[in-house]
Write a protein that holds these residues in place. Structure first.
Motif, PDB file in Angstrom:
ATOM      1  N   UNK A 180      -0.569 -20.365  12.630  1.00  0.00           N
ATOM      2  CA  UNK A 180      -0.074 -20.020  11.352  1.00  0.00           C
ATOM      3  C   UNK A 180       1.465 -19.605  11.510  1.00  0.00           C
ATOM      4  N   UNK A 181       2.156 -19.199  12.569  1.00  0.00           N
ATOM      5  CA  UNK A 181       3.416 -19.011  12.801  1.00  0.00           C
ATOM      6  C   UNK A 181       3.897 -18.509  14.105  1.00  0.00           C
ATOM      7  N   UNK A 182       5.038 -18.881  14.508  1.00  0.00           N
ATOM      8  CA  UNK A 182       5.502 -18.438  15.707  1.00  0.00           C
ATOM      9  C   UNK A 182       6.243 -17.048  15.660  1.00  0.00           C
ATOM     10  N   UNK A 183       6.339 -16.134  16.381  1.00  0.00           N
ATOM     11  CA  UNK A 183       7.206 -14.908  16.254  1.00  0.00           C
ATOM     12  C   UNK A 183       7.973 -14.622  17.321  1.00  0.00           C
ATOM     13  N   UNK A 184       9.188 -14.126  17.061  1.00  0.00           N
ATOM     14  CA  UNK A 184       9.969 -13.795  18.178  1.00  0.00           C
ATOM     15  C   UNK A 184      10.355 -12.213  17.937  1.00  0.00           C
ATOM     16  N   UNK A 185      10.214 -11.364  18.819  1.00  0.00           N
ATOM     17  CA  UNK A 185      10.524  -9.918  18.685  1.00  0.00           C
ATOM     18  C   UNK A 185      11.332  -9.481  19.611  1.00  0.00           C
ATOM     19  N   UNK A 186      12.393  -8.713  19.399  1.00  0.00           N
ATOM     20  CA  UNK A 186      13.039  -8.106  20.320  1.00  0.00           C
ATOM     21  C   UNK A 186      12.605  -6.613  20.457  1.00  0.00           C
ATOM     22  N   UNK A 187      12.371  -6.252  21.755  1.00  0.00           N
ATOM     23  CA  UNK A 187      11.771  -4.703  22.169  1.00  0.00           C
ATOM     24  C   UNK A 187      12.432  -4.355  22.976  1.00  0.00           C
ATOM     25  N   UNK A 188      12.647  -2.945  23.097  1.00  0.00           N
ATOM     26  CA  UNK A 188      13.144  -2.274  24.084  1.00  0.00           C
ATOM     27  C   UNK A 188      12.222  -1.974  25.289  1.00  0.00           C
ATOM     28  N   UNK A 189      12.839  -1.923  26.422  1.00  0.00           N
ATOM     29  CA  UNK A 189      12.126  -1.491  27.731  1.00  0.00           C
ATOM     30  C   UNK A 189      11.859   0.068  27.818  1.00  0.00           C
ATOM     31  N   UNK A 190      10.776   0.465  26.868  1.00  0.00           N
ATOM     32  CA  UNK A 190      10.604   1.719  26.900  1.00  0.00           C
ATOM     33  C   UNK A 190      10.179   2.465  28.086  1.00  0.00           C
ATOM     34  N   UNK A 191       9.664   1.802  28.934  1.00  0.00           N
ATOM     35  CA  UNK A 191       9.123   2.238  30.282  1.00  0.00           C
ATOM     36  C   UNK A 191      10.245   2.765  31.049  1.00  0.00           C
ATOM     37  N   UNK A 192      11.603   2.648  30.693  1.00  0.00           N
ATOM     38  CA  UNK A 192      12.698   3.221  31.357  1.00  0.00           C
ATOM     39  C   UNK A 192      12.807   4.448  30.783  1.00  0.00           C
ATOM     40  N   UNK A 193      12.214   5.015  29.766  1.00  0.00           N
ATOM     41  CA  UNK A 193      12.402   6.238  29.068  1.00  0.00           C
ATOM     42  C   UNK A 193      11.805   7.524  29.828  1.00  0.00           C
ATOM     43  N   UNK A 194      12.375   8.848  29.890  1.00  0.00           N
ATOM     44  CA  UNK A 194      11.797   9.719  30.626  1.00  0.00           C
ATOM     45  C   UNK A 194      11.166  10.838  29.564  1.00  0.00           C
ATOM     46  N   UNK A 195       9.941  11.057  29.980  1.00  0.00           N
ATOM     47  CA  UNK A 195       9.218  12.032  28.999  1.00  0.00           C
ATOM     48  C   UNK A 195       9.906  13.434  28.959  1.00  0.00           C
ATOM     49  N   UNK A 196      10.220  14.094  27.727  1.00  0.00           N
ATOM     50  CA  UNK A 196      10.727  15.145  27.450  1.00  0.00           C
ATOM     51  C   UNK A 196      12.314  15.178  27.783  1.00  0.00           C
TER      52      UNK A 196
END
Length: 237
Positions: A43-59
């Motif tokens: 149907x279509x090709x998608x490119x998405x810029x995402x953050x590397x959220x796994x480097x964020x610290x809880x609280x």
């Protein structure tokens, strides 16, 4: 990728600013996806810029992340009602609203570093994918918006699955009015009558009020993934 960056600019997702001393930045990466229909046609090709959220610290970098989504049981209940009462069933593909966010800096994408501003970082004004708080902010925004249109939440059967939206109604004019409302508030794609959602094919015979669900395409993809698509089927004794 250029379309995604253009969307980021239009929606004013970030400002390029000098990164405060001692501030931790979140890296980013590109995610590519090929969207296919139930017959595996592209149907279509998608490119998405995402953050590397796994480097964020809880609280420290985030707090609540809970975001309810619909269950497959909810989906089956709605399909049963659609068949029994011969409801119109339409589908929309939404792009999660990037809601206001504070005090998060992201490094510029190495593929799109602004010339002459290489030392600056992206101070996020709105949430992007994969930030730990992103899905919750999208849900809160959608919930607030749809309530303003006089919808009430069904506590037992939540009908929003991330950004896949199904609309069922006995009044086609109300259904179209709802679609127009959603399109005016969110960046959505109107797919029309629902035929393939969440990897499930929907087959209808409205004259007989029969509705069938099939996961054939999903099952075939699983078999291909594990190189079992050429195996011979057999019935257990």
């Amino acid at each position: 990728m250029e379309d995604e960056m253009r969307s980021m600019s239009i929606n004013k997702v970030w400002d390029l600013e000098e990164i405060p001393k001692g501030t931790k930045t979140v890296s980013s990466k590109w995610v590519y996806k090929t969207k296919r229909d139930s017959k595996e046609n592209i149907e279509r090709h998608k490119a998405r810029l995402v953050a590397k959220g796994f480097t964020q610290r809880e609280r420290i970098d985030y707090t609540e992340t809970f975001s309810p989504i619909s269950s497959k049981d909810s989906f089956r209940i709605i399909m049963t009602l659609v068949a029994q009462y011969d409801l119109d069933l339409h589908q929309m593909d939404g792009i999660p609203e990037r809601r206001f966010i504070r005090n998060v800096f992201m490094a510029q994408s190495k593929d799109f570093v602004v010339k002459g501003k290489e030392n600056l970082g992206c101070r996020l004004k709105k949430s992007i994918y994969e930030l730990n708080q992103a899905s919750r902010q999208w849900y809160l925004m959608f919930d607030k918006t749809i309530r303003s249109f006089d919808f009430k939440e069904n506590i037992e059967n939540n009908l929003l699955y991330v950004d896949d939206i199904l609309l069922a109604s006995s009044d086609i004019n109300l259904l179209l009015e709802t679609k127009n409302f959603l399109s005016s508030n969110f960046d959505t794609k109107d797919i029309g009558e629902a035929s393939y959602v969440l990897g499930i094919e929907i087959h209808r015979d409205r004259k007989k009020r029969v509705l069938g669900l099939s996961q054939k395409a999903y099952n075939e993809n699983i078999l291909k993934r594990y190189s079992m698509h050429k195996c011979k089927a057999s019935l257990s004794q």
